[in-house]
Enzyme design. Structure first.
Site, short mmCIF file in Angstrom:
data_model
loop_
_atom_site.label_atom_id
_atom_site.label_comp_id
_atom_site.label_asym_id
_atom_site.label_seq_id
_atom_site.Cartn_x
_atom_site.Cartn_y
_atom_site.Cartn_z
N HIS A 168 -8.24 7.39 -28.01
CA HIS A 168 -8.22 8.82 -28.32
C HIS A 168 -9.34 9.50 -27.53
O HIS A 168 -9.12 10.54 -26.90
CB HIS A 168 -8.41 9.01 -29.82
CG HIS A 168 -8.36 10.44 -30.27
ND1 HIS A 168 -7.21 11.20 -30.19
CD2 HIS A 168 -9.32 11.25 -30.80
CE1 HIS A 168 -7.46 12.41 -30.66
NE2 HIS A 168 -8.74 12.47 -31.02
N HIS A 191 -16.53 10.06 -32.99
CA HIS A 191 -16.32 10.47 -31.60
C HIS A 191 -16.78 11.92 -31.43
O HIS A 191 -17.17 12.57 -32.40
CB HIS A 191 -14.86 10.28 -31.17
CG HIS A 191 -13.85 11.10 -31.91
ND1 HIS A 191 -13.57 10.91 -33.25
CD2 HIS A 191 -13.03 12.12 -31.50
CE1 HIS A 191 -12.62 11.76 -33.62
NE2 HIS A 191 -12.29 12.50 -32.58
N HIS A 249 -15.43 14.89 -30.48
CA HIS A 249 -14.65 16.12 -30.63
C HIS A 249 -15.32 17.10 -31.61
O HIS A 249 -15.83 16.68 -32.65
CB HIS A 249 -13.23 15.81 -31.07
CG HIS A 249 -12.37 15.27 -29.98
ND1 HIS A 249 -11.15 14.66 -30.20
CD2 HIS A 249 -12.54 15.26 -28.62
CE1 HIS A 249 -10.62 14.29 -29.04
NE2 HIS A 249 -11.43 14.64 -28.09
N HIS A 256 -7.65 13.21 -40.67
CA HIS A 256 -6.68 14.31 -40.67
C HIS A 256 -5.54 14.05 -41.66
O HIS A 256 -5.19 12.89 -41.91
CB HIS A 256 -6.08 14.53 -39.28
CG HIS A 256 -7.03 15.09 -38.28
ND1 HIS A 256 -7.28 16.43 -38.16
CD2 HIS A 256 -7.82 14.48 -37.36
CE1 HIS A 256 -8.16 16.64 -37.20
NE2 HIS A 256 -8.50 15.46 -36.69
N ASP A 267 -10.09 9.29 -35.59
CA ASP A 267 -8.76 9.68 -35.11
C ASP A 267 -8.05 8.56 -34.37
O ASP A 267 -7.15 8.82 -33.57
CB ASP A 267 -8.87 10.89 -34.17
CG ASP A 267 -9.16 12.19 -34.91
OD1 ASP A 267 -9.26 12.16 -36.15
OD2 ASP A 267 -9.31 13.22 -34.24
N ASP A 300 -14.29 19.07 -33.85
CA ASP A 300 -13.84 19.07 -35.24
C ASP A 300 -14.30 17.81 -35.99
O ASP A 300 -13.90 17.59 -37.13
CB ASP A 300 -12.32 19.24 -35.35
CG ASP A 300 -11.53 18.09 -34.75
OD1 ASP A 300 -12.00 17.50 -33.75
OD2 ASP A 300 -10.45 17.77 -35.28
N HIS A 301 -15.19 17.03 -35.34
CA HIS A 301 -15.83 15.89 -36.00
C HIS A 301 -17.35 15.97 -35.95
O HIS A 301 -18.02 15.23 -36.67
CB HIS A 301 -15.36 14.58 -35.35
CG HIS A 301 -13.91 14.31 -35.56
ND1 HIS A 301 -13.44 13.35 -36.44
CD2 HIS A 301 -12.81 14.90 -35.04
CE1 HIS A 301 -12.12 13.36 -36.44
NE2 HIS A 301 -11.71 14.30 -35.60
#
Length: 243
Positions: A114, A56, A58, A171, A133, A60-61
């Protein structure tokens, strides 16, 4: 020969997965939040990263996409529904598409909630799932762009996968998730036992993932939720949980 999977902890609680298919020698990285530790680990192992798979959009990905791509020439694959939010994408994929890493093949699963276009990569033969996530050990992702109905459908779908399937989430949330789970199902002895194991692992600085579908069926309140309404109530409670 089984695939080699390396867990790379980055930022405060992210895991980046470095995956090597030994027959072909091909290597890819799943959801690189940053580039430097990933490139360093691949270099240390003398693996050349040829692909990046995103679940996805985001940051942090996807934050490491550009630098890894620049350093290696890697091809970036990610969700078609989020292509405008991942500018480094070379290939977009949807439900049912197939992606290959050397001799291994994964099917793309659409698992929105998400984020609106969240996907997962399922290696059926190898019994591996890279889920981003959507599903966590003893938990699920927050409903930022989707609904409880979507997440409940995701949980039902994932619960139907083979019990031995190893689940690689992004995570280290298991301790908090476990502390919530015991309040959600106080009579569930499997949850209590697993929480004790997780507390011991975290006290020693050890990781708690990957998990398995079997473990989540037994100890994940979100996967065990009997209805959309039950999952929605659990998610709202978890969002406000301070344990």
């Amino acid at each position: 020969m089984p695939m080699e999977i390396v867990r790379i902890p980055v930022l405060s609680d992210n895991y980046v997965w470095l995956v090597h298919e030994p027959v072909s020698g091909e290597t890819m990285v799943v959801d690189p939040a940053v580039a430097e530790p990933v490139l360093a680990e691949a270099d240390r192992r003398r693996w050349r990263i040829g692909q990046i798979w995103n679940t996805h959009w985001h940051p942090d990905h996807t934050g490491g996409n550009a630098a890894i791509k620049a350093a290696t020439g890697a091809i970036v694959t990610g969700p078609a529904a989020e292509a405008e939010r991942i500018p480094t994408l070379d290939r977009t994929v949807r439900e049912g598409d197939r992606v290959r890493l050397g001799e291994a093949e994964a099917q793309v699963l659409e698992v929105p909630a998400h984020t609106a276009g969240h996907i997962a990569y399922h290696f059926a033969e190898e019994e591996m799932l890279f889920i981003g996530d959507t599903l966590f050990a003893m938990g699920c992702g927050r409903l930022f762009e989707g609904s409880a109905a979507q997440m409940h459908a995701n949980m039902t779908r994932l619960a139907a996968l083979p019990a031995e399937t190893r689940v690689y989430c992004a995570h280290e949330y298991t301790l908090s998730n476990g502390r919530f789970a015991v309040t959600a199902e106080p009579g569930n002895g499997d949850i209590a036992e697993r929480l004790r194991e997780v507390e011991s692992l975290r006290a020693s600085g050890e990781a708690t993932v990957p998990t398995t579908i079997a473990a989540e069926r037994a100890t994940n309140p979100f996967m065990r939720a009997s209805s959309v309404e039950a999952l929605a109530a659990l998610r709202a409670a978890k969002d406000n949980f301070r344990g």
